[in-house]
Write a protein that holds these residues in place. Sequence first.
Motif, PDB file in Angstrom:
ATOM      1  N   ILE A 225      55.296  47.535  39.093  1.00 54.51           N
ATOM      2  CA  ILE A 225      56.348  47.091  38.166  1.00 54.51           C
ATOM      3  C   ILE A 225      57.335  48.218  37.873  1.00 54.51           C
ATOM      4  CG2 ILE A 225      54.896  45.290  37.163  1.00 54.51           C
ATOM      5  CD1 ILE A 225      55.639  48.079  34.862  1.00 54.51           C
ATOM      6  N   ASN A 226      56.856  49.462  37.903  1.00 57.03           N
ATOM      7  CA  ASN A 226      57.773  50.586  37.715  1.00 57.03           C
ATOM      8  C   ASN A 226      58.715  50.745  38.891  1.00 57.03           C
ATOM      9  OD1 ASN A 226      57.463  52.632  35.292  1.00 57.03           O
ATOM     10  ND2 ASN A 226      55.444  51.756  35.649  1.00 57.03           N
ATOM     11  N   HIS A 227      58.163  50.595  40.074  1.00 57.38           N
ATOM     12  CA  HIS A 227      58.979  50.732  41.287  1.00 57.38           C
ATOM     13  C   HIS A 227      60.086  49.685  41.333  1.00 57.38           C
ATOM     14  CE1 HIS A 227      60.050  51.594  45.442  1.00 57.38           C
ATOM     15  NE2 HIS A 227      59.895  50.292  45.725  1.00 57.38           N
ATOM     16  N   HIS A 228      59.760  48.474  40.933  1.00 57.50           N
ATOM     17  CA  HIS A 228      60.741  47.386  41.000  1.00 57.50           C
ATOM     18  C   HIS A 228      61.447  47.171  39.668  1.00 57.50           C
ATOM     19  CE1 HIS A 228      59.609  46.161  45.049  1.00 57.50           C
ATOM     20  NE2 HIS A 228      58.336  46.271  44.694  1.00 57.50           N
ATOM     21  N   HIS A 229      61.086  47.964  38.672  1.00 57.78           N
ATOM     22  CA  HIS A 229      61.684  47.924  37.342  1.00 57.78           C
ATOM     23  C   HIS A 229      61.678  46.509  36.777  1.00 57.78           C
ATOM     24  CE1 HIS A 229      63.568  50.200  34.182  1.00 57.78           C
ATOM     25  NE2 HIS A 229      64.487  49.254  34.025  1.00 57.78           N
ATOM     26  N   ILE A 230      60.490  45.933  36.708  1.00 57.30           N
ATOM     27  CA  ILE A 230      60.284  44.638  36.074  1.00 57.30           C
ATOM     28  C   ILE A 230      59.216  44.792  34.991  1.00 57.30           C
ATOM     29  CG2 ILE A 230      60.981  43.305  38.105  1.00 57.30           C
ATOM     30  CD1 ILE A 230      58.015  42.845  38.710  1.00 57.30           C
ATOM     31  N   HIS A 231      59.165  43.859  34.088  1.00 61.08           N
ATOM     32  CA  HIS A 231      58.229  43.940  32.967  1.00 61.08           C
ATOM     33  C   HIS A 231      56.800  43.595  33.404  1.00 61.08           C
ATOM     34  CE1 HIS A 231      61.272  44.427  29.806  1.00 61.08           C
ATOM     35  NE2 HIS A 231      62.015  43.593  30.506  1.00 61.08           N
ATOM     36  N   LEU A 232      55.849  44.070  32.631  1.00 58.07           N
ATOM     37  CA  LEU A 232      54.451  43.697  32.801  1.00 58.07           C
ATOM     38  C   LEU A 232      53.948  43.130  31.476  1.00 58.07           C
ATOM     39  CD1 LEU A 232      51.738  43.580  34.302  1.00 58.07           C
ATOM     40  CD2 LEU A 232      51.314  45.921  33.508  1.00 58.07           C
ATOM     41  N   VAL A 233      53.499  41.887  31.501  1.00 61.33           N
ATOM     42  CA  VAL A 233      52.859  41.268  30.344  1.00 61.33           C
ATOM     43  C   VAL A 233      51.378  41.128  30.673  1.00 61.33           C
ATOM     44  CG1 VAL A 233      52.750  39.263  28.828  1.00 61.33           C
ATOM     45  CG2 VAL A 233      54.959  39.984  29.787  1.00 61.33           C
ATOM     46  N   SER A 234      50.554  41.800  29.887  1.00 62.51           N
ATOM     47  CA  SER A 234      49.112  41.763  30.115  1.00 62.51           C
ATOM     48  C   SER A 234      48.457  40.909  29.039  1.00 62.51           C
ATOM     49  CB  SER A 234      48.525  43.181  30.091  1.00 62.51           C
ATOM     50  OG  SER A 234      47.142  43.158  30.366  1.00 62.51           O
ATOM     51  N   ASP A 235      47.955  39.732  29.449  1.00 63.10           N
ATOM     52  CA  ASP A 235      47.242  38.848  28.540  1.00 63.10           C
ATOM     53  C   ASP A 235      45.803  39.346  28.452  1.00 63.10           C
ATOM     54  OD1 ASP A 235      45.550  36.763  27.591  1.00 63.10           O
ATOM     55  OD2 ASP A 235      47.085  35.284  28.052  1.00 63.10           O
ATOM     56  N   GLU A 236      45.402  39.841  27.285  1.00 61.73           N
ATOM     57  CA  GLU A 236      44.080  40.442  27.109  1.00 61.73           C
ATOM     58  C   GLU A 236      43.285  39.712  26.027  1.00 61.73           C
ATOM     59  OE1 GLU A 236      44.599  44.669  26.619  1.00 61.73           O
ATOM     60  OE2 GLU A 236      45.508  44.901  28.606  1.00 61.73           O
ATOM     61  N   ILE A 237      43.457  38.400  25.943  1.00 60.81           N
ATOM     62  CA  ILE A 237      42.838  37.651  24.848  1.00 60.81           C
ATOM     63  C   ILE A 237      41.324  37.503  25.015  1.00 60.81           C
ATOM     64  CG2 ILE A 237      44.977  36.391  24.456  1.00 60.81           C
ATOM     65  CD1 ILE A 237      43.632  33.906  25.607  1.00 60.81           C
ATOM     66  N   TYR A 238      40.780  37.819  26.216  1.00 66.14           N
ATOM     67  CA  TYR A 238      39.337  37.752  26.424  1.00 66.14           C
ATOM     68  C   TYR A 238      38.698  39.147  26.443  1.00 66.14           C
ATOM     69  CZ  TYR A 238      39.847  32.811  27.704  1.00 66.14           C
ATOM     70  OH  TYR A 238      40.102  31.462  27.683  1.00 66.14           O
ATOM     71  N   ALA A 239      39.373  40.139  25.874  1.00 64.68           N
ATOM     72  CA  ALA A 239      38.927  41.533  25.970  1.00 64.68           C
ATOM     73  C   ALA A 239      37.504  41.745  25.490  1.00 64.68           C
ATOM     74  CB  ALA A 239      39.884  42.440  25.188  1.00 64.68           C
ATOM     75  N   ALA A 240      37.110  41.073  24.404  1.00 67.55           N
ATOM     76  CA  ALA A 240      35.780  41.307  23.828  1.00 67.55           C
ATOM     77  C   ALA A 240      34.737  40.306  24.324  1.00 67.55           C
ATOM     78  CB  ALA A 240      35.841  41.251  22.304  1.00 67.55           C
ATOM     79  N   THR A 241      35.080  39.531  25.342  1.00 67.24           N
ATOM     80  CA  THR A 241      34.093  38.599  25.903  1.00 67.24           C
ATOM     81  C   THR A 241      33.404  39.174  27.136  1.00 67.24           C
ATOM     82  OG1 THR A 241      35.647  37.454  27.385  1.00 67.24           O
ATOM     83  CG2 THR A 241      35.482  36.644  25.104  1.00 67.24           C
ATOM     84  N   VAL A 242      33.662  40.444  27.454  1.00 64.86           N
ATOM     85  CA  VAL A 242      32.974  41.096  28.574  1.00 64.86           C
ATOM     86  C   VAL A 242      31.525  41.327  28.148  1.00 64.86           C
ATOM     87  CG1 VAL A 242      32.891  43.114  30.082  1.00 64.86           C
ATOM     88  CG2 VAL A 242      35.099  42.200  29.329  1.00 64.86           C
ATOM     89  N   PHE A 243      30.591  40.784  28.933  1.00 61.14           N
ATOM     90  CA  PHE A 243      29.188  40.804  28.498  1.00 61.14           C
ATOM     91  C   PHE A 243      28.274  41.655  29.366  1.00 61.14           C
ATOM     92  CE2 PHE A 243      30.206  36.775  30.665  1.00 61.14           C
ATOM     93  CZ  PHE A 243      29.420  36.880  31.808  1.00 61.14           C
ATOM     94  N   THR A 244      28.801  42.252  30.404  1.00 60.75           N
ATOM     95  CA  THR A 244      28.000  43.177  31.210  1.00 60.75           C
ATOM     96  C   THR A 244      28.929  44.103  31.975  1.00 60.75           C
ATOM     97  OG1 THR A 244      26.169  43.309  32.807  1.00 60.75           O
ATOM     98  CG2 THR A 244      27.879  41.700  33.267  1.00 60.75           C
TER      99      THR A 244
END
Length: 458
Positions: A225-244
């Motif tokens: 995204i830096n090389h092409h100068h476009i935005h990055l939207v990171s959806d992290e709504i499941y961050a705390a559901t990692v169980f292992t």
Amino acid sequence: MEQAGESLLSKIARGDGHGENSPYFEGWKAYEHDPFHPVKNPNGVIQMGLAENQLSCDLVQQWITSNPEASICTAEGVHEFKDIANFQDYHGLPLFRQGVAKLMGRTRGNRVRFDPDRIVMSGGATGAHEVTAFCLADPGEAFLVPTPYYPGFDRDLRWRTGVQLLPVICESTNNFKLTKKALESALEKAKQDNITVKGLLITNPSNPLGTIMDRETLKMVVKFINHHHIHLVSDEIYAATVFTHPGFTSIAEIIEEEDTKMECDRNLIHIVYSLSKDMGFPGFRVGIIYSYNDNVVNCARKMSSFGLVSTQTQHLIAAMLSDDEFVEHFLAESARRLAKRYGIFCRGLAKVGIKCLQSNAGLFLWMDLRPLLKKQTFEEEMALWRVIIHKVKINVSPGSSFHCCEPGWFRNKDVAVASKKPCSPRNLMLSFSSMRIDDFLMSPHSPIPQSPLVKATT
């Protein structure tokens, strides 16, 4: 008369941009029209397509019972009713923003800190995504989105904004891992089609895959995204559901690492978060935009007026998130229960010959039902889905609704719905597991839903 009435509406109101014609939403409707109940409607549709995390509701209920002063609607907390009920600042309660920022850091192992002043509220992740799209792109411009992706994105980002979503094709040969080649190919196709790409949207952990992005993939994404100068939207709504293991890595951590710091324009980085999945609060409609771009923060905060979180909700959540002992216990116990449920479902499916993509996060299993297809086509996938929804009476979602490039994959919820009475029969097994569609339809046992998908209990 009806047509005349429709002509008075806007193009958006008359159109089908919401995406309700998708089998993903059709499955919801099938459940709503014929919901399973162990006593009143034992032959109804069992809901396995809704992303609700109800495994740890009892922990929250216990905390609320022990902390009645956290609510302004109790005798213990009513003395704060006037101040909280009248508060309308769209910045949000300071203690609420501090609590959310602290939770975001905690769910990322406290390896990165979040600034409460960059916390922007929204009405759930749905509203957060739409506001972010409004801030970053004009109608007709586009975001790249790796497949398979959450069907609601077609509604959340596109319906009212006019923004396009362009699929980045990921395949099962490498477990649907995102590659630079796939990104470059999608970007090149957009250029050929004369479409301006303004950003890349990733979901980490993934819905529907239940997988996480490793550090190398995330670094590749930042460089891209830096090389092409476009935005990055990171959806992290499941961050705390990692169980292992392996654990979750946020894009916020990546941009702090030395080898990506120098080449990362932070103005391009934005995170969407929510308490719907991690804490099991979808009804509270707590969505969060966290941007490293000051202009986006300012614009999003103004736009948040259209979807604020109620101050009563903020007040309660602020008190809950300030209880470090409770939050630590909740996150650990939630992960333990998710891991247990995941194991039960995978073992149950394996017994009837169904394989799933190996995953370690989220609320779903990505099931491989390709062996059940007579032909490897999306028409056959839809035929199988109709059998499952109408005959087996289980709402699972076909991969085509997630824009999966390969027919035969289905998303199934691995967290059964909780209720006072068990809402899923214990004796169910997937009777069509070793049959093809035609065999199943001819079987005298086919109408009987017998599935390990709904067998497990907490």
